[in-house]
Scaffold this motif. Structure first.
Motif, short mmCIF file in Angstrom:
data_model
loop_
_atom_site.label_atom_id
_atom_site.label_comp_id
_atom_site.label_asym_id
_atom_site.label_seq_id
_atom_site.Cartn_x
_atom_site.Cartn_y
_atom_site.Cartn_z
N UNK A 312 0.88 -1.29 -0.01
CA UNK A 312 0.01 -0.08 -0.10
C UNK A 312 0.80 1.22 0.10
N UNK A 313 2.04 1.33 0.52
CA UNK A 313 2.62 2.70 0.79
C UNK A 313 1.85 3.36 1.62
N UNK A 314 1.20 2.68 2.67
CA UNK A 314 0.36 3.47 3.49
C UNK A 314 1.23 4.42 4.48
N UNK A 315 1.06 5.80 4.20
CA UNK A 315 1.47 6.93 4.83
C UNK A 315 0.62 8.09 5.00
N UNK A 316 -0.18 7.99 5.77
CA UNK A 316 -1.39 9.04 5.85
C UNK A 316 -0.86 10.17 6.49
N UNK A 317 -1.35 11.32 5.96
CA UNK A 317 -1.31 12.62 6.77
C UNK A 317 -2.76 13.17 6.79
N UNK A 318 -3.38 13.81 7.58
CA UNK A 318 -4.47 14.82 7.96
C UNK A 318 -4.48 15.69 6.72
N UNK A 319 -5.50 16.09 6.31
CA UNK A 319 -5.78 17.11 5.30
C UNK A 319 -5.72 18.42 6.19
N UNK A 320 -6.22 18.35 7.31
CA UNK A 320 -5.99 19.75 8.36
C UNK A 320 -4.67 19.66 9.09
N UNK A 321 -4.11 20.33 9.18
CA UNK A 321 -2.84 20.79 9.82
C UNK A 321 -1.53 20.11 9.23
N UNK A 322 -1.77 19.02 8.52
CA UNK A 322 -0.93 18.17 7.84
C UNK A 322 -0.57 18.60 6.50
N UNK A 323 -1.61 18.25 5.82
CA UNK A 323 -1.42 18.49 4.08
C UNK A 323 -1.43 20.11 3.92
N UNK A 324 -2.14 20.56 5.12
CA UNK A 324 -2.26 22.17 5.00
C UNK A 324 -0.74 23.00 5.05
N UNK A 325 0.11 22.29 5.25
CA UNK A 325 1.64 22.86 5.56
C UNK A 325 1.77 23.17 4.07
N UNK A 326 1.03 22.61 3.12
CA UNK A 326 1.66 22.80 1.77
C UNK A 326 0.57 23.84 0.85
N UNK A 327 -0.45 24.44 1.90
CA UNK A 327 -1.44 25.17 1.13
C UNK A 327 -0.97 26.01 -0.09
N UNK A 328 0.02 26.88 0.09
CA UNK A 328 0.33 27.61 -0.83
C UNK A 328 1.70 27.38 -1.74
N UNK A 329 2.04 26.12 -1.56
CA UNK A 329 3.22 25.44 -2.22
C UNK A 329 3.25 23.87 -2.34
N UNK A 330 2.87 23.54 -3.26
CA UNK A 330 2.75 21.76 -3.25
C UNK A 330 3.74 21.25 -2.74
N UNK A 331 5.06 21.71 -3.04
CA UNK A 331 6.32 21.19 -2.50
C UNK A 331 6.37 20.86 -1.21
N UNK A 332 5.41 21.60 -0.35
CA UNK A 332 5.54 21.48 0.97
C UNK A 332 4.48 20.49 1.60
N UNK A 333 3.72 20.07 0.70
CA UNK A 333 2.52 18.94 1.16
C UNK A 333 3.39 17.62 1.71
N UNK A 334 3.36 17.41 2.91
CA UNK A 334 3.96 15.99 3.12
C UNK A 334 3.30 14.89 2.23
N UNK A 335 4.10 14.18 1.66
CA UNK A 335 3.95 12.96 0.71
C UNK A 335 3.37 11.70 1.11
N UNK A 336 2.40 11.43 0.72
CA UNK A 336 1.93 10.24 1.33
C UNK A 336 0.22 9.96 1.50
N UNK A 337 -0.12 8.90 1.41
CA UNK A 337 -1.92 8.71 1.50
C UNK A 337 -2.10 7.55 2.31
N UNK A 338 -3.36 7.46 2.92
CA UNK A 338 -3.73 6.10 3.39
C UNK A 338 -4.32 5.10 2.83
#
Ligand code: URP
Ligand code: ZN
Ligand code: ZN
Length: 459
Positions: A312-338
């Motif tokens: 799976x490469x299970x590597x979850x990050x919540x949209x709230x507070x975690x993925x949001x780190x890259x709101x203005x710059x996709x390269x700062x979005x933590x890479x991974x999905x559940x």
């Protein structure tokens, strides 16, 4: 403790027959027709498939990454795995730069010990490998960590140069160890990312558009070439596209010990899922989702054994507070999905129900092949006398709709929200004990044991 599983249809990678299974303590002890004996418990599996517990050899629990940590810990992640019919995971410990390999594995033992719901092993993400590091590698192999992941991506964090990869592969290959490669040309990708950001292309979809398939294919080609020079096998992780698969196929046609896994996200999701807006951050993972036509090529690779495993490469990050780190710059979005909880039903539905693979191949891809690849067979990956009683009773007829409301991963979205599949995990036994039944979790943190793995039996 004796448990009798009666009247089920036992399916392994090679068998398909009706029989009863006697489980004594942690092991399968007898398989036979119409077993009559005194037991503590009888489970009626009439009309159900009885399959080996799934093995997911690619998870990232509590992984520090992109300025945060993946949101499932070793309890929530392994409990979710159990709900989804997976009874073994192999997670990636990390050797941080400047740290010894042994320290990296010790850190992961501390995270996992006493917390897991199912059995677990470790690979080691190896960021440094100087001459002489063989000693440490072989000590780890003696302690059951027999595979090592090296990265061609993420410069400054995980990236290992070709010399490091060559040294690690040579050392691993000499002892039957296996190097797992994250194969993507991360150095060129970083240049493409810089240009995109400078041009104001900052939305999540640009994560995918800055990681072309040729960057993955080049990485796969180079990984296989270095492995050939190092006289070692290589296992490509999270292979996402036809261009990369073609490299593996060519190598295998030449008789090289090149292996690869793909993941459900590359079989069921595509570039279209990013859309133009922020919601696309859910799918910021590496490699990224690809154009849809690649899916049929990956299924073909799974049928022809150019791809051997589905992880799976299970590597979850919540949209709230975690993925949001890259709101203005996709390269700062933590890479991974559940995904650890979705894999078995997704592959059963998309593979068997939709006539892409056989039932036996489904078991092989989700359990048996990983057990063989990563030194766990026949303790894990099959249903046989003296194998661990890691058993899933699977209702092949029952429909099931994925969604965050009924999933157990510690994350605030589901990659497959609203998708209905046929095939549902009903009862899960891990080393002889029922851990999931009637939608309820029956275990506790610490039920899982660390697995000292042997070496690959495919080579
Ligand atoms: O996006 C991903 N895949 N995150 C986890 C790290 C990796 O490269 O496997
Ligand atoms: Zn990776
Ligand atoms: Zn990964």
């Amino acid at each position: 403790m004796k448990t009798l599983i009666r009247n089920g249809r036992i399916v392994t990678a090679v068998d398909d027959y009706k029989a009863d299974i006697l489980v004594e303590d942690e092991l399968v002890s007898v398989i036979g027709a119409k077993l009559e004996m005194e037991t503590d418990r009888v489970i009626d599996a009439a009309g159900k498939l009885v399959i080996p517990g799934g093995i997911d050899p690619h998870t990232h629990l509590e992984l520090p990454f992109g300025g945060t940590s993946s949101s499932d810990d070793f309890f929530t992640g392994t409990r979710a795995a159990a709900f989804g019919g997976t009874t073994t995971i192999i997670d990636f410990a990390v050797q941080n730069k400047g740290e010894s390999m042994i320290q990296g594995v010790d850190n992961w033992h501390k995270k996992a010990e006493g917390k897991t719901a199912i059995d677990y092993g470790f690979h080691l993400i190896t960021t440094e490998f100087e001459d002489g590091a063989e000693r440490e590698m072989y000590q780890l192999m003696d302690e059951g960590v027999t595979s090592f992941k090296l990265f061609m991506a993420y410069p400054g964090v995980f990236l290992a140069d070709d010399a490091t990869i060559f040294r690690a592969m040579s050392a691993a290959g000499a002892r039957g160890g296996l190097v797992c490669m994250h194969a993507e040309n991360g150095i060129v990708i970083n240049e493409i990312i810089k240009r995109a950001i400078a041009a104001g292309r900052t939305a999540p979809k640009y994560h995918a558009l800055t990681r072309p398939t040729i960057a993955e294919a080049e990485g796969v080609h180079r990984a296989i070439a270095i492995a050939e020079m190092a006289e070692s096998p290589v296992y490509i992780v999270h292979l996402s596209c036809a261009d990369a698969l073609n490299q593996v196929r060519e190598a295998r046609d030449r008789g090289l010990p090149a292996f690869a896994e793909t993941c459900p996200q590359y079989l069921f999701l595509s570039l279209d899922d990013y859309g133009d807006g922020w919601d696309g951050a859910k799918y910021v993972m590496t490699p990224p989702l690809r154009e849809k036509w690649n899916q049929a090529e990956l299924w073909k690779g799974l049928r022809t054994d150019d791809l051997q495993v589905i992880s799976t490469d299970h590597c979850p990050f919540c949209m709230k507070e975690q993925k949001e780190l890259g709101r203005d710059d996709f390269s700062k979005i933590p890479n991974g999905a559940p995904g650890v909880e979705n894999r078995m039903s997704l592959i059963y539905n998309g593979g068997v129900v939709e006539n892409r693979i056989s039932l036996n191949r489904f078991v092989e891809l989700t359990s048996t092949a990983a057990a063989k690849m990563f030194g766990l067979f026949p303790k894990k990956g099959t249903i046989a006398v003296n194998s661990d009683a890691d058993i899933v009773i699977f209702d092949a007829e029952k429909e099931h709709t994925f969604g965050v409301a009924n999933e157990h991963m510690n994350v605030d979205y589901s990659s497959y929200e609203g998708k209905t599949v046929k095939g549902k995990v009903e009862t899960v036994l891990s080393r002889g004990r029922v851990r999931v039944e009637n939608g309820e979790y029956k275990g506790k943190a610490g039920d899982g044991q660390f697995l000292k793995r042997g070496t690959c039996v495919n080579i």
